[in-house]
Scaffold this active site. Structure first.
Site, PDB file in Angstrom:
ATOM      1  N   ASP A  51      -6.940  16.449   6.656  1.00  0.00           N
ATOM      2  CA  ASP A  51      -6.726  15.221   7.430  1.00  0.00           C
ATOM      3  C   ASP A  51      -5.691  15.485   8.526  1.00  0.00           C
ATOM      4  O   ASP A  51      -6.047  15.804   9.666  1.00  0.00           O
ATOM      5  CB  ASP A  51      -6.327  14.068   6.496  1.00  0.00           C
ATOM      6  CG  ASP A  51      -6.096  12.768   7.257  1.00  0.00           C
ATOM      7  OD1 ASP A  51      -6.403  12.708   8.462  1.00  0.00           O
ATOM      8  OD2 ASP A  51      -5.585  11.791   6.661  1.00  0.00           O
ATOM      9  N   LYS A  81     -10.911  10.901  12.610  1.00  0.00           N
ATOM     10  CA  LYS A  81     -10.246   9.626  12.901  1.00  0.00           C
ATOM     11  C   LYS A  81     -10.188   9.474  14.410  1.00  0.00           C
ATOM     12  O   LYS A  81      -9.759  10.402  15.107  1.00  0.00           O
ATOM     13  CB  LYS A  81      -8.831   9.580  12.307  1.00  0.00           C
ATOM     14  CG  LYS A  81      -8.814   9.605  10.784  1.00  0.00           C
ATOM     15  CD  LYS A  81      -7.428   9.396  10.188  1.00  0.00           C
ATOM     16  CE  LYS A  81      -7.514   9.462   8.668  1.00  0.00           C
ATOM     17  NZ  LYS A  81      -6.194   9.350   8.010  1.00  0.00           N
ATOM     18  N   HIS A 131       0.880  -1.167   0.000  1.00  0.00           N
ATOM     19  CA  HIS A 131       0.000   0.000   0.000  1.00  0.00           C
ATOM     20  C   HIS A 131       0.916   1.215   0.000  1.00  0.00           C
ATOM     21  O   HIS A 131       1.597   1.492   0.989  1.00  0.00           O
ATOM     22  CB  HIS A 131      -0.886  -0.054   1.248  1.00  0.00           C
ATOM     23  CG  HIS A 131      -2.100   0.813   1.168  1.00  0.00           C
ATOM     24  ND1 HIS A 131      -3.074   0.658   0.209  1.00  0.00           N
ATOM     25  CD2 HIS A 131      -2.521   1.849   1.941  1.00  0.00           C
ATOM     26  CE1 HIS A 131      -4.035   1.551   0.391  1.00  0.00           C
ATOM     27  NE2 HIS A 131      -3.705   2.288   1.433  1.00  0.00           N
ATOM     28  N   LYS A 178     -10.225   6.306  -3.583  1.00  0.00           N
ATOM     29  CA  LYS A 178      -9.256   7.359  -3.241  1.00  0.00           C
ATOM     30  C   LYS A 178      -7.925   6.899  -3.813  1.00  0.00           C
ATOM     31  O   LYS A 178      -7.597   5.703  -3.760  1.00  0.00           O
ATOM     32  CB  LYS A 178      -9.248   7.464  -1.716  1.00  0.00           C
ATOM     33  CG  LYS A 178      -8.083   8.121  -1.039  1.00  0.00           C
ATOM     34  CD  LYS A 178      -8.518   8.543   0.386  1.00  0.00           C
ATOM     35  CE  LYS A 178      -7.408   8.427   1.396  1.00  0.00           C
ATOM     36  NZ  LYS A 178      -7.771   8.970   2.717  1.00  0.00           N
ATOM     37  N   ASP A 183      -5.451  11.688  -2.181  1.00  0.00           N
ATOM     38  CA  ASP A 183      -4.850  12.082  -0.900  1.00  0.00           C
ATOM     39  C   ASP A 183      -3.362  12.309  -1.137  1.00  0.00           C
ATOM     40  O   ASP A 183      -2.645  11.399  -1.560  1.00  0.00           O
ATOM     41  CB  ASP A 183      -5.059  10.964   0.133  1.00  0.00           C
ATOM     42  CG  ASP A 183      -4.637  11.389   1.542  1.00  0.00           C
ATOM     43  OD1 ASP A 183      -4.100  12.500   1.697  1.00  0.00           O
ATOM     44  OD2 ASP A 183      -4.861  10.596   2.482  1.00  0.00           O
ATOM     45  N   GLU A 216      -7.359  15.622  -0.634  1.00  0.00           N
ATOM     46  CA  GLU A 216      -7.084  15.490   0.799  1.00  0.00           C
ATOM     47  C   GLU A 216      -5.666  15.952   1.125  1.00  0.00           C
ATOM     48  O   GLU A 216      -4.703  15.533   0.476  1.00  0.00           O
ATOM     49  CB  GLU A 216      -7.277  14.012   1.186  1.00  0.00           C
ATOM     50  CG  GLU A 216      -7.103  13.711   2.654  1.00  0.00           C
ATOM     51  CD  GLU A 216      -7.549  12.285   2.991  1.00  0.00           C
ATOM     52  OE1 GLU A 216      -8.285  11.659   2.191  1.00  0.00           O
ATOM     53  OE2 GLU A 216      -7.146  11.783   4.046  1.00  0.00           O
ATOM     54  N   LYS A 240      -3.681   7.515  -3.821  1.00  0.00           N
ATOM     55  CA  LYS A 240      -2.602   8.089  -3.017  1.00  0.00           C
ATOM     56  C   LYS A 240      -1.583   8.688  -3.973  1.00  0.00           C
ATOM     57  O   LYS A 240      -0.959   7.946  -4.753  1.00  0.00           O
ATOM     58  CB  LYS A 240      -1.960   6.982  -2.174  1.00  0.00           C
ATOM     59  CG  LYS A 240      -2.858   6.523  -1.043  1.00  0.00           C
ATOM     60  CD  LYS A 240      -2.992   7.621  -0.015  1.00  0.00           C
ATOM     61  CE  LYS A 240      -3.607   7.136   1.274  1.00  0.00           C
ATOM     62  NZ  LYS A 240      -3.690   8.230   2.245  1.00  0.00           N
ATOM     63  N   GLU A 247     -14.127   5.796   4.703  1.00  0.00           N
ATOM     64  CA  GLU A 247     -13.087   4.934   4.116  1.00  0.00           C
ATOM     65  C   GLU A 247     -12.765   3.801   5.102  1.00  0.00           C
ATOM     66  O   GLU A 247     -11.603   3.435   5.257  1.00  0.00           O
ATOM     67  CB  GLU A 247     -11.833   5.764   3.801  1.00  0.00           C
ATOM     68  CG  GLU A 247     -11.283   6.496   5.013  1.00  0.00           C
ATOM     69  CD  GLU A 247     -10.089   7.391   4.728  1.00  0.00           C
ATOM     70  OE1 GLU A 247      -9.853   7.742   3.558  1.00  0.00           O
ATOM     71  OE2 GLU A 247      -9.385   7.750   5.691  1.00  0.00           O
TER      72      GLU A 247
HETATM   73  C1  MUC Z   1      -4.748   8.768   5.166  1.00  0.00           C
HETATM   74  O1  MUC Z   1      -3.894   9.613   5.214  1.00  0.00           O
HETATM   75  O2  MUC Z   1      -5.877   9.125   4.906  1.00  0.00           O
HETATM   76  C2  MUC Z   1      -6.567   6.304   4.763  1.00  0.00           C
HETATM   77  C3  MUC Z   1      -6.864   5.518   3.702  1.00  0.00           C
HETATM   78  C4  MUC Z   1      -5.666   5.053   3.167  1.00  0.00           C
HETATM   79  O3  MUC Z   1      -5.503   4.336   2.195  1.00  0.00           O
HETATM   80  O4  MUC Z   1      -4.652   5.553   3.882  1.00  0.00           O
HETATM   81  C5  MUC Z   1      -5.164   6.234   4.992  1.00  0.00           C
HETATM   82  C6  MUC Z   1      -4.365   7.355   5.457  1.00  0.00           C
HETATM   83 MG    MG Z   2      -5.301  11.196   4.604  1.00  0.00          MG
END
Ligand code: MUC
Ligand code: MG
Length: 371
Positions: free
Chosen positions: A248, A272, A21, A166, A197, A223, A168, A325
């Site tokens: 976040d 969170k 991941h 989402k 994000d 994000e 990254k 999520e």
């Molecule tokens: C984050 O920063 O949001 C949330 C979903 C994901 O894949 O990583 C997290 C961390």
């Molecule tokens: Mg995040």
């Protein structure tokens, strides 16, 4: 009703992920759950969990640090004391232990689980009552490879498990990230919501260029594009673009939420439980957001089933404008609970039953716990 805490035990539990991941600051091949068991004088037990992401790369608490804060400070502080509810428990923790919200979140969760079991009520009822018994849940495409992400997204859409994704981004140069994002958006189609994000990876100038391009590509939400400390840039971006921003890392608890909104931020907050110090503390941030007209999103620290369920009980009491999520358990190859959560039709179901409504598989805990 008073819960008298007799002892608190904790374990580090390492569980491999189903695939790497990749985030802007770390690649995860394994997730470490810090599990907590709170035993009351009459034998009743409550369970809690804390996770972070990529050791110390997401926040200031590592799994080992969380366990150490619990074992060396919080467990001795709370053991032998009686609490008639969450407020005195939280007041005691905050009076003697600064920060360490991840560790406190595990303990608040365990206390709520025990209290719910004692009263015969689900944690969601203790937190105000569930508005619904299932919540929308997206999936994060983060294999690090555009074609693999597209294939993964197409499979999950065909199965009906998720309807939103989402991505990254932020580890690669902006132009590469934009090509990656545009290719996925094109392949999955106009009806599928795609968010990104950045995990703080951009400076303010890159964020302006990035936001403009992401808006053209048809991305729905961006994000944490800039550093946690740069509230001014986050606020400027939120006012400059119609493409909304999800804060976040910049917003952990109710104090952060108030400061950001008072400074003119518009957009949404990722709630969170770990950042806030527990499910009830995260709801305090939600209330500040609601009062300020800031939208809500149910965020994950990639928890296992325990932490995910604790979050779901809290989020079920809210109207989440951007959904959630809470897919953490699906990223793990295994878990330490007796029954998995149900994910289907873009939703995750909230377990019923007293407390968190889940049971620990002691054999699996023995197998996966760090020796
Ligand atoms: C984050 O920063 O949001 C949330 C979903 C994901 O894949 O990583 C997290 C961390
Ligand atoms: Mg995040």
């Amino acid at each position: 009703m008073e819960l008298c805490i007799e002892r608190i035990d904790s374990w580090l539990v390492d569980i491999p992920t189903i695939r790497p991941h990749k985030l802007s600051m770390a690649t995860m091949g394994c997730q470490t759950l810090t599990l907590v068991r709170l035993t009351c004088a009459d034998g009743l037990v409550g369970w809690g969990e804390a996770t972070t992401i990529g050791g110390l790369s997401y926040g200031p608490e590592s799994p080992e640090g969380i366990k150490s804060a619990i074992d060396c400070y919080l467990a001795p502080l709370l053991s032998g004391k009686g609490f008639n509810g969450l407020a005195p428990l939280v007041a005691t923790m905050n009076a003697h232990v600064k920060g360490n919200s991840f560790a406190k979140s595990a303990l608040e969760t365990a206390f709520l689980d025990a209290q719910g079991k004692r009263l015969g009520l689900p944690v969601s009822t203790l937190l105000g009552g569930a508005l619904s018994d299932s919540l929308p849940v997206l999936w994060t495409l983060a294999s690090g490879d555009t074609q693999k992400d597209i294939a993964e997204g197409q499979t999950l859409l065909a199965e009906g498990r998720h309807r939103a994704f989402k991505l990254k981004i932020g580890a690669r140069p902006l132009a590469e990230d934009l090509r990656h994002t545009a290719a996925i958006k094109r392949a999955l189609g106009p009806d599928v919501s795609i968010r990104v994000d950045v995990n703080q990876a951009w400076d303010a100038g890159t964020a302006v260029r990035g936001m403009a391009a992401l808006q053209d590509i048809g991305i729905d939400l961006v994000e944490q594009p800039v550093a946690l400390w740069d509230r001014a840039a986050l606020t400027r971006l939120s006012r400059r673009f119609t493409l909304p921003i999800l804060a976040d890392e910049a917003v952990a608890d109710a104090h952060d939420g108030y400061a950001l909104a008072a400074g003119g931020f518009t957009g949404a907050y990722a709630l969170k439980i770990a950042k806030a110090g527990g499910p009830a503390q995260a709801l305090k941030l939600a209330q500040v957001a609601q009062a300020a007209g800031v939208a809500l999103y149910g965020g994950t620290m990639l928890e296992g089933t325990l932490g995910t369920v604790a979050s779901l009980h809290a989020w079920s009491t809210l109207k989440l404008d951007w959904g959630s999520e809470m897919f953490g358990p699906l990223l793990l190859k295994d878990d330490v609970v007796t029954a998995p959560l149900r994910f289907a039709d873009g939703q995750v179901s909230l377990p019923s039953g007293p407390g968190l409504g889940i049971d620990i598989d002691e054999d699996k805990l023995r197998f996966y716990r760090r020796k």
